[in-house]
Design an enzyme around this catalytic site. Sequence first.
Site, PDB file in Angstrom:
ATOM      1  N   LYS A 142      36.151  27.968 -79.256  1.00  0.00           N
ATOM      2  CA  LYS A 142      37.183  27.343 -80.108  1.00  0.00           C
ATOM      3  C   LYS A 142      38.369  26.850 -79.282  1.00  0.00           C
ATOM      4  CE  LYS A 142      37.801  31.103 -82.507  1.00  0.00           C
ATOM      5  NZ  LYS A 142      36.826  31.948 -81.785  1.00  0.00           N
TER       6      LYS A 142
ATOM      7  N   ARG B 226      41.761  33.556 -90.290  1.00  0.00           N
ATOM      8  CA  ARG B 226      40.768  34.536 -89.865  1.00  0.00           C
ATOM      9  C   ARG B 226      40.386  35.472 -90.995  1.00  0.00           C
ATOM     10  NH1 ARG B 226      41.746  34.661 -84.127  1.00  0.00           N
ATOM     11  NH2 ARG B 226      40.303  35.977 -82.987  1.00  0.00           N
TER      12      ARG B 226
ATOM     13  N   ARG C 152      35.393  35.070 -68.957  1.00  0.00           N
ATOM     14  CA  ARG C 152      36.632  34.363 -69.340  1.00  0.00           C
ATOM     15  C   ARG C 152      37.830  34.859 -68.539  1.00  0.00           C
ATOM     16  NH1 ARG C 152      38.204  33.449 -75.470  1.00  0.00           N
ATOM     17  NH2 ARG C 152      38.260  35.723 -75.618  1.00  0.00           N
TER      18      ARG C 152
ATOM     19  N   ARG D 298      41.639  38.949 -70.122  1.00  0.00           N
ATOM     20  CA  ARG D 298      42.346  39.452 -71.301  1.00  0.00           C
ATOM     21  C   ARG D 298      41.995  40.914 -71.531  1.00  0.00           C
ATOM     22  NH1 ARG D 298      41.334  34.988 -75.981  1.00  0.00           N
ATOM     23  NH2 ARG D 298      41.285  36.927 -77.188  1.00  0.00           N
TER      24      ARG D 298
ATOM     25  N   ARG E 116      35.906  43.152 -81.988  1.00  0.00           N
ATOM     26  CA  ARG E 116      36.317  41.816 -82.407  1.00  0.00           C
ATOM     27  C   ARG E 116      35.176  41.084 -83.103  1.00  0.00           C
ATOM     28  NH1 ARG E 116      37.814  39.484 -77.285  1.00  0.00           N
ATOM     29  NH2 ARG E 116      38.562  37.677 -78.407  1.00  0.00           N
TER      30      ARG E 116
HETATM   31  P1  ADP Z   1      37.111  31.215 -78.212  1.00  0.00           P
HETATM   32  O1  ADP Z   1      38.445  30.494 -78.257  1.00  0.00           O
HETATM   33  O2  ADP Z   1      36.187  30.771 -79.323  1.00  0.00           O
HETATM   34  O3  ADP Z   1      37.229  32.703 -78.122  1.00  0.00           O
HETATM   35  P2  ADP Z   1      36.926  30.103 -75.507  1.00  0.00           P
HETATM   36  O4  ADP Z   1      37.182  28.630 -75.682  1.00  0.00           O
HETATM   37  O5  ADP Z   1      38.026  30.934 -74.928  1.00  0.00           O
HETATM   38  O6  ADP Z   1      36.372  30.749 -76.882  1.00  0.00           O
HETATM   39  O7  ADP Z   1      35.604  30.245 -74.613  1.00  0.00           O
HETATM   40  C1  ADP Z   1      35.142  31.516 -74.190  1.00  0.00           C
HETATM   41  C2  ADP Z   1      34.783  31.453 -72.709  1.00  0.00           C
HETATM   42  O8  ADP Z   1      33.653  30.608 -72.529  1.00  0.00           O
HETATM   43  C3  ADP Z   1      35.884  30.869 -71.834  1.00  0.00           C
HETATM   44  O9  ADP Z   1      35.854  31.519 -70.595  1.00  0.00           O
HETATM   45  C4  ADP Z   1      35.507  29.388 -71.690  1.00  0.00           C
HETATM   46  O10 ADP Z   1      35.972  28.849 -70.446  1.00  0.00           O
HETATM   47  C5  ADP Z   1      33.981  29.482 -71.714  1.00  0.00           C
HETATM   48  N1  ADP Z   1      33.356  28.332 -72.379  1.00  0.00           N
HETATM   49  C6  ADP Z   1      33.793  27.650 -73.457  1.00  0.00           C
HETATM   50  N2  ADP Z   1      32.932  26.685 -73.822  1.00  0.00           N
HETATM   51  C7  ADP Z   1      31.889  26.782 -72.941  1.00  0.00           C
HETATM   52  C8  ADP Z   1      30.652  26.081 -72.804  1.00  0.00           C
HETATM   53  N3  ADP Z   1      30.308  25.072 -73.627  1.00  0.00           N
HETATM   54  N4  ADP Z   1      29.817  26.481 -71.808  1.00  0.00           N
HETATM   55  C9  ADP Z   1      30.153  27.494 -70.994  1.00  0.00           C
HETATM   56  N5  ADP Z   1      31.291  28.188 -71.067  1.00  0.00           N
HETATM   57  C10 ADP Z   1      32.155  27.844 -72.047  1.00  0.00           C
HETATM   58  P1  AMP Z   2      42.004  34.901 -80.111  1.00  0.00           P
HETATM   59  O1  AMP Z   2      42.790  34.396 -78.939  1.00  0.00           O
HETATM   60  O2  AMP Z   2      41.866  33.888 -81.210  1.00  0.00           O
HETATM   61  O3  AMP Z   2      40.680  35.505 -79.694  1.00  0.00           O
HETATM   62  O4  AMP Z   2      42.886  36.070 -80.745  1.00  0.00           O
HETATM   63  C1  AMP Z   2      43.203  37.234 -80.001  1.00  0.00           C
HETATM   64  C2  AMP Z   2      43.664  38.342 -80.935  1.00  0.00           C
HETATM   65  O5  AMP Z   2      44.913  37.955 -81.584  1.00  0.00           O
HETATM   66  C3  AMP Z   2      42.738  38.699 -82.089  1.00  0.00           C
HETATM   67  O6  AMP Z   2      41.713  39.593 -81.690  1.00  0.00           O
HETATM   68  C4  AMP Z   2      43.723  39.348 -83.068  1.00  0.00           C
HETATM   69  O7  AMP Z   2      44.106  40.648 -82.656  1.00  0.00           O
HETATM   70  C5  AMP Z   2      44.939  38.453 -82.920  1.00  0.00           C
HETATM   71  N1  AMP Z   2      44.877  37.288 -83.842  1.00  0.00           N
HETATM   72  C6  AMP Z   2      44.754  35.977 -83.470  1.00  0.00           C
HETATM   73  N2  AMP Z   2      44.730  35.190 -84.551  1.00  0.00           N
HETATM   74  C7  AMP Z   2      44.815  36.005 -85.635  1.00  0.00           C
HETATM   75  C8  AMP Z   2      44.811  35.781 -87.035  1.00  0.00           C
HETATM   76  N3  AMP Z   2      44.703  34.550 -87.549  1.00  0.00           N
HETATM   77  N4  AMP Z   2      44.905  36.866 -87.843  1.00  0.00           N
HETATM   78  C9  AMP Z   2      45.025  38.101 -87.352  1.00  0.00           C
HETATM   79  N5  AMP Z   2      45.009  38.394 -86.038  1.00  0.00           N
HETATM   80  C10 AMP Z   2      44.910  37.353 -85.175  1.00  0.00           C
END
Ligand code: ADP
Ligand code: AMP
Length: 217
Positions: free
Chosen positions: A13, A88, A127, A160, A171
């Site tokens: 995302k 969420r 990540r 993270r 999560r």
């Molecule tokens: P989300 O926001 O849904 O948690 P991220 O965008 O942070 O996901 O992506 C999770 C991890 O996967 C990150 O380290 C990102 O760089 C990597 N990533 C995202 N899209 C791809 C893809 N299409 N192929 C490989 N790795 C990806």
């Molecule tokens: P994310 O970066 O989207 O993976 O979010 C990291 C963490 O932030 C989540 O695991 C939650 O603890 C908190 N968080 C982010 N967005 C929300 C939301 N919309 N509602 C509640 N908690 C959130």
Amino acid sequence: MRIVLLGLPGAGKGTQAALLASSAGVPHVATGNIFRQAMTAGTPLGLQVREIVERGGLVPDQLTVAIVRQRLMEADAARGFVLDGFPRTVPQALALDAMLRGMAAPLERAVLLQMTADEAVARLAGRRVCPRCGATYHLQAAPPAPDGTCPRCGAAVEQRADDREEVQRRRVEAYEGETAPLVPHYEAAGRLLRVPAGGDVADVAARLRAALAGAAR
Ligand code: ADP
Ligand code: AMP
């Protein structure tokens, strides 16, 4: 452009939201980034949410909704937004619907980035994020600079706290329990698009653009 990206943690995302927002000239609004930046800066919000975020729980709806409301009222969001990580929960989605009705600017699409939990969790292991500017990297797929710094702003990238294995599981459970019900919510509203999230970043981005363009016709 007013869209929401949905999907498991690790589905991509944040990666896709950043690309889409910059090509559309609208802000990428990620509640997770807002919370992490507040935690890094040690603000009252950061202190309030740290424990919840680090154990993989969800920040209370009322607080999260208030933060998003404030953010969407800033001038740059008048042209639209890409929301990532919000809503969420069903109450958050209902609050967003009401907020956008009040602004006479309804949501255009909710895009579900589809991926299995095993694939998404596998991505999370690699990540790395920049604590200063919020950029996301991946050790294999999108590596930071060879010295471990952020190519965008120069800060040292880090893993993270909530990407540790035992927290990832929590999560994914939070997603399945609280967030997955948003799929039927947006489907019933005729707003849902499903986009397979496997393959490399550019392939997913192309698929996402094609799905949005197809839906706009
Ligand atoms: P989300 O926001 O849904 O948690 P991220 O965008 O942070 O996901 O992506 C999770 C991890 O996967 C990150 O380290 C990102 O760089 C990597 N990533 C995202 N899209 C791809 C893809 N299409 N192929 C490989 N790795 C990806
Ligand atoms: P994310 O970066 O989207 O993976 O979010 C990291 C963490 O932030 C989540 O695991 C939650 O603890 C908190 N968080 C982010 N967005 C929300 C939301 N919309 N509602 C509640 N908690 C959130």
